[in-house]
Design a protein around this motif. Structure first.
Motif, PDB file in Angstrom:
ATOM      1  N   GLU A  68     -20.398  35.157  20.558  1.00  0.00           N
ATOM      2  CA  GLU A  68     -20.210  36.192  19.573  1.00  0.00           C
ATOM      3  C   GLU A  68     -19.877  37.449  20.252  1.00  0.00           C
ATOM      4  O   GLU A  68     -20.445  37.961  21.216  1.00  0.00           O
ATOM      5  CB  GLU A  68     -21.545  36.163  18.501  1.00  0.00           C
ATOM      6  N   PRO A  69     -18.945  38.069  19.584  1.00  0.00           N
ATOM      7  CA  PRO A  69     -18.643  39.421  20.009  1.00  0.00           C
ATOM      8  C   PRO A  69     -19.625  40.504  19.953  1.00  0.00           C
ATOM      9  O   PRO A  69     -20.673  40.441  19.169  1.00  0.00           O
ATOM     10  CB  PRO A  69     -17.515  39.980  19.213  1.00  0.00           C
ATOM     11  N   MET A  70     -19.950  41.353  20.964  1.00  0.00           N
ATOM     12  CA  MET A  70     -20.818  42.356  21.074  1.00  0.00           C
ATOM     13  C   MET A  70     -20.336  43.703  21.124  1.00  0.00           C
ATOM     14  O   MET A  70     -19.381  43.879  21.542  1.00  0.00           O
ATOM     15  CB  MET A  70     -21.648  42.095  22.540  1.00  0.00           C
ATOM     16  N   LEU A  71     -20.931  44.586  20.430  1.00  0.00           N
ATOM     17  CA  LEU A  71     -21.122  45.952  20.769  1.00  0.00           C
ATOM     18  C   LEU A  71     -22.164  46.720  21.365  1.00  0.00           C
ATOM     19  O   LEU A  71     -23.190  46.877  20.672  1.00  0.00           O
ATOM     20  CB  LEU A  71     -20.688  46.547  19.265  1.00  0.00           C
ATOM     21  N   VAL A  72     -22.046  47.187  22.606  1.00  0.00           N
ATOM     22  CA  VAL A  72     -23.214  47.654  23.271  1.00  0.00           C
ATOM     23  C   VAL A  72     -23.121  49.126  23.558  1.00  0.00           C
ATOM     24  O   VAL A  72     -21.875  49.695  23.769  1.00  0.00           O
ATOM     25  CB  VAL A  72     -23.156  46.969  24.529  1.00  0.00           C
ATOM     26  N   GLY A  78     -27.824  60.514  24.073  1.00  0.00           N
ATOM     27  CA  GLY A  78     -26.801  61.294  23.560  1.00  0.00           C
ATOM     28  C   GLY A  78     -25.464  61.002  23.572  1.00  0.00           C
ATOM     29  O   GLY A  78     -24.588  61.527  23.426  1.00  0.00           O
ATOM     30  N   SER A  79     -25.260  59.740  24.278  1.00  0.00           N
ATOM     31  CA  SER A  79     -23.849  59.426  24.439  1.00  0.00           C
ATOM     32  C   SER A  79     -23.502  58.429  23.072  1.00  0.00           C
ATOM     33  O   SER A  79     -23.978  57.831  22.624  1.00  0.00           O
ATOM     34  CB  SER A  79     -23.564  58.378  25.603  1.00  0.00           C
ATOM     35  N   ILE A  80     -22.197  58.627  22.770  1.00  0.00           N
ATOM     36  CA  ILE A  80     -21.552  57.878  21.836  1.00  0.00           C
ATOM     37  C   ILE A  80     -20.606  56.861  22.213  1.00  0.00           C
ATOM     38  O   ILE A  80     -20.022  56.395  21.246  1.00  0.00           O
ATOM     39  CB  ILE A  80     -20.873  58.712  20.709  1.00  0.00           C
ATOM     40  N   LYS A  81     -20.405  56.409  23.651  1.00  0.00           N
ATOM     41  CA  LYS A  81     -19.655  55.435  23.950  1.00  0.00           C
ATOM     42  C   LYS A  81     -20.249  54.180  23.654  1.00  0.00           C
ATOM     43  O   LYS A  81     -21.564  53.771  23.706  1.00  0.00           O
ATOM     44  CB  LYS A  81     -19.707  55.552  25.576  1.00  0.00           C
ATOM     45  N   ALA A 116     -27.699  48.790  31.288  1.00  0.00           N
ATOM     46  CA  ALA A 116     -28.371  49.371  32.427  1.00  0.00           C
ATOM     47  C   ALA A 116     -27.294  49.596  33.443  1.00  0.00           C
ATOM     48  O   ALA A 116     -27.560  50.439  34.273  1.00  0.00           O
ATOM     49  CB  ALA A 116     -29.313  48.274  33.305  1.00  0.00           C
ATOM     50  N   VAL A 117     -25.853  49.107  33.339  1.00  0.00           N
ATOM     51  CA  VAL A 117     -24.987  49.679  34.020  1.00  0.00           C
ATOM     52  C   VAL A 117     -24.403  50.883  33.541  1.00  0.00           C
ATOM     53  O   VAL A 117     -24.357  51.222  32.442  1.00  0.00           O
ATOM     54  CB  VAL A 117     -23.990  48.553  34.131  1.00  0.00           C
ATOM     55  N   GLY A 118     -24.095  51.855  34.721  1.00  0.00           N
ATOM     56  CA  GLY A 118     -23.585  53.362  34.400  1.00  0.00           C
ATOM     57  C   GLY A 118     -22.062  53.204  33.885  1.00  0.00           C
ATOM     58  O   GLY A 118     -21.611  52.177  34.218  1.00  0.00           O
ATOM     59  N   THR A 119     -22.020  54.120  33.026  1.00  0.00           N
ATOM     60  CA  THR A 119     -20.438  54.113  32.642  1.00  0.00           C
ATOM     61  C   THR A 119     -19.524  54.346  33.627  1.00  0.00           C
ATOM     62  O   THR A 119     -18.389  53.733  33.483  1.00  0.00           O
ATOM     63  CB  THR A 119     -20.583  55.356  31.384  1.00  0.00           C
ATOM     64  N   ASP A 120     -19.786  55.093  34.580  1.00  0.00           N
ATOM     65  CA  ASP A 120     -18.694  55.211  35.644  1.00  0.00           C
ATOM     66  C   ASP A 120     -18.430  53.984  36.577  1.00  0.00           C
ATOM     67  O   ASP A 120     -17.278  53.442  36.953  1.00  0.00           O
ATOM     68  CB  ASP A 120     -19.323  56.175  36.783  1.00  0.00           C
ATOM     69  N   THR A 121     -19.296  53.061  36.316  1.00  0.00           N
ATOM     70  CA  THR A 121     -19.166  51.672  37.103  1.00  0.00           C
ATOM     71  C   THR A 121     -18.462  50.647  35.958  1.00  0.00           C
ATOM     72  O   THR A 121     -17.546  50.160  36.313  1.00  0.00           O
ATOM     73  CB  THR A 121     -20.682  50.818  37.252  1.00  0.00           C
ATOM     74  N   LEU A 122     -18.556  50.882  34.773  1.00  0.00           N
ATOM     75  CA  LEU A 122     -18.001  50.014  33.772  1.00  0.00           C
ATOM     76  C   LEU A 122     -16.506  50.543  33.713  1.00  0.00           C
ATOM     77  O   LEU A 122     -15.790  49.775  33.219  1.00  0.00           O
ATOM     78  CB  LEU A 122     -18.883  50.348  32.243  1.00  0.00           C
ATOM     79  N   GLU A 123     -16.330  51.630  33.817  1.00  0.00           N
ATOM     80  CA  GLU A 123     -14.981  52.200  33.654  1.00  0.00           C
ATOM     81  C   GLU A 123     -14.094  51.680  34.748  1.00  0.00           C
ATOM     82  O   GLU A 123     -12.730  52.074  34.876  1.00  0.00           O
ATOM     83  CB  GLU A 123     -14.796  53.632  33.547  1.00  0.00           C
ATOM     84  N   ASN A 124     -14.636  51.718  35.811  1.00  0.00           N
ATOM     85  CA  ASN A 124     -13.995  51.179  37.546  1.00  0.00           C
ATOM     86  C   ASN A 124     -13.232  49.871  37.361  1.00  0.00           C
ATOM     87  O   ASN A 124     -14.174  48.724  37.215  1.00  0.00           O
ATOM     88  CB  ASN A 124     -14.937  51.397  38.672  1.00  0.00           C
ATOM     89  N   PRO A 125     -12.186  49.533  37.270  1.00  0.00           N
ATOM     90  CA  PRO A 125     -11.329  48.298  37.048  1.00  0.00           C
ATOM     91  C   PRO A 125     -11.945  47.300  38.022  1.00  0.00           C
ATOM     92  O   PRO A 125     -11.815  46.045  37.981  1.00  0.00           O
ATOM     93  CB  PRO A 125      -9.895  48.611  37.273  1.00  0.00           C
ATOM     94  N   ALA A 126     -12.184  47.766  39.379  1.00  0.00           N
ATOM     95  CA  ALA A 126     -12.477  46.862  40.484  1.00  0.00           C
ATOM     96  C   ALA A 126     -13.908  46.331  40.387  1.00  0.00           C
ATOM     97  O   ALA A 126     -14.478  45.265  40.721  1.00  0.00           O
ATOM     98  CB  ALA A 126     -12.221  47.715  41.654  1.00  0.00           C
ATOM     99  N   ILE A 154     -12.809  38.110  27.652  1.00  0.00           N
ATOM    100  CA  ILE A 154     -11.883  38.296  27.036  1.00  0.00           C
ATOM    101  C   ILE A 154     -11.470  39.892  26.462  1.00  0.00           C
ATOM    102  O   ILE A 154     -10.319  40.492  26.778  1.00  0.00           O
ATOM    103  CB  ILE A 154     -11.802  37.401  25.702  1.00  0.00           C
ATOM    104  N   ASP A 155     -12.684  40.329  26.050  1.00  0.00           N
ATOM    105  CA  ASP A 155     -12.528  41.837  25.708  1.00  0.00           C
ATOM    106  C   ASP A 155     -13.556  42.615  26.417  1.00  0.00           C
ATOM    107  O   ASP A 155     -14.902  42.347  26.695  1.00  0.00           O
ATOM    108  CB  ASP A 155     -12.829  42.006  24.365  1.00  0.00           C
ATOM    109  N   PHE A 156     -13.362  43.669  27.184  1.00  0.00           N
ATOM    110  CA  PHE A 156     -14.071  44.651  27.723  1.00  0.00           C
ATOM    111  C   PHE A 156     -13.672  45.869  27.580  1.00  0.00           C
ATOM    112  O   PHE A 156     -12.770  46.564  28.466  1.00  0.00           O
ATOM    113  CB  PHE A 156     -14.081  44.296  29.390  1.00  0.00           C
ATOM    114  N   VAL A 157     -13.930  46.562  26.509  1.00  0.00           N
ATOM    115  CA  VAL A 157     -13.088  47.871  26.143  1.00  0.00           C
ATOM    116  C   VAL A 157     -14.400  48.934  25.700  1.00  0.00           C
ATOM    117  O   VAL A 157     -15.255  48.683  24.867  1.00  0.00           O
ATOM    118  CB  VAL A 157     -12.334  47.647  24.979  1.00  0.00           C
ATOM    119  N   ILE A 158     -14.089  50.041  26.504  1.00  0.00           N
ATOM    120  CA  ILE A 158     -15.153  51.067  26.249  1.00  0.00           C
ATOM    121  C   ILE A 158     -14.507  52.110  25.244  1.00  0.00           C
ATOM    122  O   ILE A 158     -13.281  52.483  25.805  1.00  0.00           O
ATOM    123  CB  ILE A 158     -15.594  51.853  27.583  1.00  0.00           C
ATOM    124  N   THR A 159     -15.058  52.412  24.449  1.00  0.00           N
ATOM    125  CA  THR A 159     -14.580  53.559  23.380  1.00  0.00           C
ATOM    126  C   THR A 159     -15.564  54.895  23.210  1.00  0.00           C
ATOM    127  O   THR A 159     -16.633  54.539  23.426  1.00  0.00           O
ATOM    128  CB  THR A 159     -14.353  53.059  21.915  1.00  0.00           C
TER     129      THR A 159
END
Length: 159
Positions: A68-72, A78-81, A116-126, A154-159
């Motif tokens: 099932e698709p997830m929205l995490v 305080g982050s809205i990402k 638990a993973v930081g946003t800087d790690t999630l935004e790194n394509p590598a 399939i989907d890995f999008v940070i908004t």
């Protein structure tokens, strides 16, 4: 004057008239036989591989179980990402029902790890390869090492 001790000239080695006639007849016979074999289908039947009977039902490949698709929510207080995540699990044909029954736990494990993973790690394509490997390892610990062979994101999008 001719010397009596001279030897007569030796004949040149060759096929001669009888040899050429035999070669012509042999080539006509072999050519006609080859034409007949090709025309009648004897050559085509001999060159086509014989199909070994094998049951089609047992030759099934792996199945792909869509999670099932997830929205995490990611990024701490305080982050809205948010991270939109969708994936498939590659499971053997016989093990699809077992893994499908564990889907709520699998989604919980994924959400806990991704929060638990930081946003800087999630935004790194590598880092996506490392994240994929971590998620696959967690699923294999839950369902068993033979139950899930791969994780397809399939989907890995940070908004």
């Amino acid at each position: 004057m001719a010397d009596a001790t001279e030897e007569p000239e030796e004949k040149k080695a060759g096929l001669g008239l009888k040899g050429w006639a035999a070669a012509a007849i042999l080539s006509l016979v072999l050519g006609g036989g080859g034409f007949y074999a090709a025309y009648s289908g004897m050559v085509a039947n001999a060159l086509t591989p014989k199909e070994a009977p094998h049951p089609v039902a047992e030759a099934r490949g792996p199945e792909f179980l869509e999670l099932e698709p997830m929205l995490v929510s990611v990024g701490g207080e305080g982050s809205i990402k948010q991270l939109r995540f969708r994936a498939f699990l590659q499971v053997p044909y016989q093990g699809a029902d077992h893994v499908e029954a564990l889907q709520p736990r699998i989604l919980d494990i994924f959400a806990t790890y991704l929060r638990a993973v930081g946003t800087d790690t999630l935004e790194n394509p590598a880092a996506l390869l490392r994240i994929r490997a971590q998620l696959l390892r967690r699923v294999q610990l839950l369902a068993g090492p033979e139950a899930v062979s791969d994780l397809l994101i399939i989907d890995f999008v940070i908004t």
